[in-house]
Design an enzyme around this catalytic site. Structure first.
Site, PDB file in Angstrom:
ATOM      1  N   ASN A 147      33.458 -56.777-109.546  1.00  0.00           N
ATOM      2  CA  ASN A 147      33.695 -57.703-110.656  1.00  0.00           C
ATOM      3  C   ASN A 147      35.063 -57.485-111.310  1.00  0.00           C
ATOM      4  OD1 ASN A 147      33.233 -55.297-111.793  1.00  0.00           O
ATOM      5  ND2 ASN A 147      31.532 -55.921-113.133  1.00  0.00           N
ATOM      6  N   ASP A 181      30.866 -38.951-114.667  1.00  0.00           N
ATOM      7  CA  ASP A 181      30.677 -39.829-115.829  1.00  0.00           C
ATOM      8  C   ASP A 181      30.526 -38.985-117.102  1.00  0.00           C
ATOM      9  OD1 ASP A 181      30.204 -41.926-117.505  1.00  0.00           O
ATOM     10  OD2 ASP A 181      28.136 -42.278-116.843  1.00  0.00           O
ATOM     11  N   HIS A 306      56.696 -51.472 -65.971  1.00  0.00           N
ATOM     12  CA  HIS A 306      56.454 -52.316 -64.795  1.00  0.00           C
ATOM     13  C   HIS A 306      56.195 -53.744 -65.266  1.00  0.00           C
ATOM     14  CE1 HIS A 306      53.432 -54.073 -61.871  1.00  0.00           C
ATOM     15  NE2 HIS A 306      54.447 -53.812 -61.084  1.00  0.00           N
ATOM     16  N   ASN A 307      56.754 -54.732 -64.554  1.00  0.00           N
ATOM     17  CA  ASN A 307      56.565 -56.149 -64.936  1.00  0.00           C
ATOM     18  C   ASN A 307      56.726 -56.322 -66.448  1.00  0.00           C
ATOM     19  OD1 ASN A 307      56.128 -56.629 -62.287  1.00  0.00           O
ATOM     20  ND2 ASN A 307      53.987 -57.203 -62.456  1.00  0.00           N
ATOM     21  N   GLU A 336      61.829 -54.099 -65.840  1.00  0.00           N
ATOM     22  CA  GLU A 336      61.789 -54.829 -64.571  1.00  0.00           C
ATOM     23  C   GLU A 336      61.965 -56.322 -64.802  1.00  0.00           C
ATOM     24  OE1 GLU A 336      59.014 -55.228 -60.576  1.00  0.00           O
ATOM     25  OE2 GLU A 336      58.167 -54.312 -62.362  1.00  0.00           O
ATOM     26  N   ASP A 338      61.581 -59.840 -62.640  1.00  0.00           N
ATOM     27  CA  ASP A 338      61.168 -60.566 -61.438  1.00  0.00           C
ATOM     28  C   ASP A 338      61.858 -61.915 -61.462  1.00  0.00           C
ATOM     29  OD1 ASP A 338      59.587 -59.378 -59.607  1.00  0.00           O
ATOM     30  OD2 ASP A 338      57.684 -59.831 -60.562  1.00  0.00           O
ATOM     31  N   HIS A 351      55.809 -63.734 -62.948  1.00  0.00           N
ATOM     32  CA  HIS A 351      55.133 -63.015 -61.871  1.00  0.00           C
ATOM     33  C   HIS A 351      54.855 -64.023 -60.762  1.00  0.00           C
ATOM     34  CE1 HIS A 351      53.404 -59.558 -60.169  1.00  0.00           C
ATOM     35  NE2 HIS A 351      52.130 -59.870 -60.335  1.00  0.00           N
ATOM     36  N   GLU A 385      63.934 -57.601 -59.196  1.00  0.00           N
ATOM     37  CA  GLU A 385      63.161 -58.082 -58.045  1.00  0.00           C
ATOM     38  C   GLU A 385      63.714 -59.469 -57.790  1.00  0.00           C
ATOM     39  OE1 GLU A 385      60.073 -57.671 -56.259  1.00  0.00           O
ATOM     40  OE2 GLU A 385      59.936 -55.548 -56.712  1.00  0.00           O
ATOM     41  N   LYS A 434      69.591 -51.949 -60.817  1.00  0.00           N
ATOM     42  CA  LYS A 434      68.926 -51.456 -59.610  1.00  0.00           C
ATOM     43  C   LYS A 434      68.572 -52.668 -58.762  1.00  0.00           C
ATOM     44  CE  LYS A 434      64.459 -49.861 -58.044  1.00  0.00           C
ATOM     45  NZ  LYS A 434      64.237 -51.136 -57.392  1.00  0.00           N
ATOM     46  N   ILE A 641      28.773 -46.812 -90.135  1.00  0.00           N
ATOM     47  CA  ILE A 641      29.630 -45.650 -90.370  1.00  0.00           C
ATOM     48  C   ILE A 641      29.812 -44.945 -89.028  1.00  0.00           C
ATOM     49  CG2 ILE A 641      29.792 -43.468 -91.658  1.00  0.00           C
ATOM     50  CD1 ILE A 641      29.604 -45.780 -93.563  1.00  0.00           C
ATOM     51  N   TYR A 697      30.514 -41.813 -81.346  1.00  0.00           N
ATOM     52  CA  TYR A 697      29.401 -41.607 -80.406  1.00  0.00           C
ATOM     53  C   TYR A 697      28.421 -42.768 -80.475  1.00  0.00           C
ATOM     54  CZ  TYR A 697      25.102 -39.708 -78.444  1.00  0.00           C
ATOM     55  OH  TYR A 697      23.962 -39.524 -77.700  1.00  0.00           O
ATOM     56  N   ASP A 698      28.007 -43.232 -79.293  1.00  0.00           N
ATOM     57  CA  ASP A 698      27.030 -44.309 -79.234  1.00  0.00           C
ATOM     58  C   ASP A 698      26.017 -43.966 -78.153  1.00  0.00           C
ATOM     59  OD1 ASP A 698      25.683 -46.781 -79.072  1.00  0.00           O
ATOM     60  OD2 ASP A 698      27.471 -47.818 -79.796  1.00  0.00           O
TER      61      ASP A 698
END
Length: 748
Positions: A147, A181, A306-307, A336, A338, A351, A385, A434, A641, A697-698
């Site tokens: 509030n 309090d 990469h790519n 990279e 291409d 790609h 490339e 390259k 939680i 954890y599950d």
């Protein structure tokens, strides 16, 4: 009043809190004026929205990656006119959130927005751990105060505890409430809220350590602190260092007024020191550049992507210049491209043979030029490339020469034919290409450089993909001399065998290996592979079958000295966490000097068999996982939680690979305590990486990722240390930490 306390009276802050109108740009037709302002928590940028459902559009300041002046995004480049260049700016975000493209009324106004945002973001990032915790606490309190009367009821208190990831039974909540309090008003306000905060953030485990070393009437003198630094933290420290720490962290002025025997550090000062970056697991001496950068280029591991153009998967995901910017800003030093024939004679990048979107080659080169050296001064390799026809190749060469200018290496640095690579130091601020080359590099010096164009076999990676598509093996492509001439130190050649490479290949001739081939060689011919990498470069790339942009484990590749271990940077995964950790030291510059035994020709190191040699330095690594603080709630499970546990993993030579984990703790992400000890035997510490992973954890499904931190074992500090936690995308989680005790000892 939240964070105002820390950045009060700041003109930039006042400007942002007042706010103003900006044009938000989404497309050529969607360009709308909206009122933007920083909200009072100083952590959220808000703008009005005409949507009926989502009236409040907000952006978290913590989540801002950068603020870019000018038309520096694909959107602004596409949808605005160059004449408004100086009125435009872009806000980019750390997660996959879309860029915010904006235009101000004037150049001055745009500058003020950019400067103000940058300054406030910077100040927020540089708050101490304690300030961040207070700030986080206040933000949660504001959320719980339903509030908005600045008073907290018992019901709101319970809501708050849930908010901060802690499940408490009603009697405990009521008990805390009663303690705080003091006015018996049935609500907490002002100083009572402060008392509640102190009760909640008390760190018993650190106070116990303080009590053990504070020998002077329950206070810690400089000598007591020195004793702690030498015996517990195993630091090389002097009494002067202890005094400096007291002066830096002692919040209470009384401790500082004495001479240096009884310079006192209070409990609060000690807590501040223990939670500060100085006291983190990562050795501060390794934070900045500390390695020799004058060795030949192939003596370093090089952070490689990469790519690089892909934002998501390899089949239908978007291609974007933004992906290059993100990789370069993470200190990636090999990207990279291409390249394919595009419409209107303009080469494009995408790609090949898939539905991934296409971007202009010249836009990519421009983005690389702008962002290459913002986080690291060391050279960037452009791995081409090339699938283009000769005319478009000539245009590619023209763009690289005209846009990259003098930064592009177009001839060897030496006056005579080199026999080895220049160093990262000599190549500072330079670009290397390259790709395929028509002739030997020697021809540059013998004026035998007359070939105009000729056919060369296509790149290994493209050839592999064609194989998968059952096309005839080894197609040839015509190569333009203009493009060929730009390839100096990184000429792509096909790999036959290590013996053939030793006898026939020059140092600048390098091969690319697909992961299956590379892993096979690393297993069967590890020493030969390592020797090959002592005078040549090797590039490793993910299998073409990884269409989801997943990654392979880079560690076995580093173990045999491979430099360009290319990963899909766009994919958050364990392999990328290890890559980020490997390149964390040495100023996060994208280059890490390989251990001496991977550079010395007489070395017979083999990671698989571990014969005796200078690499064998047996150690015992003792880890005690003590506690964690302020673990974030999981977005998909906002109602529940977390039940956290910690995994400690070693990644290195096969004999060192190991994994241990704590038990999980029910319903406490705020301050779980484990106090569990683990021990690891390490044989080759120079190649070992340590990874801490916190999961939820599950019992019914896969555990959920909460955060992680990875770093080389050689950069770990002994003693009581806090470990920061990073998100999946590698950004720091504000306030969250794991508290551990670590000892790395020579094995008996």
């Amino acid at each position: 009043d939240g964070i105002h306390v820390y950045i009060n009276g700041d003109e930039n802050l006042k400007f942002l809190l007042k706010g103003g109108e900006l044009v938000k740009i989404r497309s050529g037709s969607w360009q709308k004026t909206r009122f933007f302002k920083l909200q009072d928590d100083c952590k959220t940028l808000w703008h009005e929205s005409k949507k009926t459902l989502n009236k409040n559009q907000t952006y978290s300041i913590d989540n801002v990656e950068s603020v870019r002046m000018g038309r520096q995004s694909e959107g602004l480049n596409k949808y605005t006119d160059p004449s408004v260049e100086r009125r435009c700016f872009t806000i980019t975000f750390k997660n996959q959130q879309k860029n915010l493209d904006l235009m101000a009324a004037s150049e001055e106004n745009a500058k003020q927005w950019v400067n103000s945002l940058e300054k406030v973001i910077n100040k927020m990032q540089n708050l101490s751990h304690q300030q961040k915790t207070e700030h986080w606490f206040l933000a949660c309190i504001q959320k719980a105060d339903k509030n908005a009367d600045n008073m907290i009821s018992l019901k709101e208190l319970k809501h708050f505890l849930k908010q901060i990831n802690i499940e408490v039974d009603d009697t405990y909540a009521a008990d805390i409430f009663r303690k705080c309090d003091e006015s018996n008003s049935g609500t907490l306000e002002g100083p009572e809220i402060k008392k509640f905060y102190e009760l909640l953030t008390k760190r018993e485990e650190i106070y116990v350590i303080y009590g053990t070393y504070a020998k002077t009437e329950g206070q810690m003198t400089a000598n007591d602190l020195l004793n702690f630094l030498l015996n517990e933290q195993r630091e090389k420290a002097s009494i002067e260092d202890a005094v400096k720490l007291i002066q830096k962290y002692e919040v209470d002025g009384t401790g500082r007024q004495y001479t240096h025997d009884i310079n006192l550090m209070t409990k609060d000062g000690f807590l501040m020191y223990m939670t500060h970056e100085d006291s983190s697991i990562f050795n501060p001496a390794h934070k900045n550049m500390y390695q020799d950068m004058t060795q030949p280029l192939n003596h370093y591991y090089i952070s490689s992507s990469h790519n690089t153009y892909l934002m998501e998967d390899q089949l239908k995901g978007p291609s974007s210049t933004e992906a290059y910017i993100k990789a370069l800003m993470k200190s990636c030093r090999c990207v990279e491209l291409d390249c394919w024939d595009g419409p209107n004679g303009e080469p494009i990048i995408y790609h090949g043979y898939t539905l991934t979107s296409k971007i202009l080659f010249r836009d990519v080169i421009q983005a690389i030029k702008t962002y290459a050296f913002k986080t690291s001064p060391y050279p960037v390799i452009l791995s081409l490339e090339n699938h283009c026809t000769v005319d478009q190749q000539k245009l590619m060469a023209h763009y690289m020469i005209s846009i990259l200018g003098d930064a592009l290496v177009t001839k060897p640095l030496s006056r005579t034919m080199p026999t080895t690579f220049p160093s990262p130091e000599e190549l500072k601020g330079r670009f290397l290409i390259k790709g395929k080359r028509l002739n030997k590099l020697d021809d540059v010096f013998t004026n035998n450089n007359t070939i105009v164009q000729d056919a060369v076999s296509e790149e290994d990676e493209a050839a592999e993909e064609n194989e998968q598509k059952s096309k005839p093996k080894k197609t040839k492509i015509k190569l333009a001399k203009e493009l060929s001439d730009l390839v100096i130190y990184c000429k792509s050649v096909h790999f036959n065998s290590f013996q053939h490479a030793k006898d026939q290949q020059a140092f600048y001739e390098m091969s690319s290996f697909k992961e299956s081939k590379a892993f096979n060689l690393a297993e069967t011919s590890a020493t030969a592979f390592m020797h090959h990498n002592m005078d040549k470069l090797s590039r490793i790339y993910p299998a073409g079958s990884r269409t989801d942009s997943s990654n392979y484990n880079p560690v076995p590749m580093w173990n045999v000295g491979c430099q360009i271990v290319a990963l899909n940077f766009q994919t958050p995964c364990k392999e990328m966490y290890l890559n980020q950790g490997r390149f964390l030291p040495n100023g996060f510059c994208g280059y890490i000097l390989k251990p001496e035994f991977q550079r010395n020709l007489s070395s017979q190191f083999n990671p698989n068999t571990l014969t005796k040699g200078p690499w064998l330095k047996k150690k015992n690594f003792h880890v005690m996982v003590i506690s964690a603080q302020q673990l974030p709630k999981l977005k998909d499970k906002a109602k529940s939680i977390v039940d956290p546990f910690v995994k400690v993993e070693i990644h290195g030579v096969p004999a060192d690979n190991a994994k241990k984990q704590t038990h999980h703790i029910d319903n406490n992400g705020f301050n779980p305590m484990w106090n569990e000890r683990f021990s690891f035997d390490i044989h080759v510490p120079d190649l070992a990486m340590v990874q801490f992973v916190v999961e939820d954890y599950d019992s019914t499904s896969l555990n959920d990722f909460i955060g992680q931190y990875s770093l080389p074992l050689s950069s770990v500090q002994n003693g009581y240390r806090h470990i920061p936690l990073l998100t999946k995308r590698g950004d720091i989680i504000s306030s969250a930490k794991v508290f551990v005790h670590l000892i790395l000892l020579d094995a008996k």
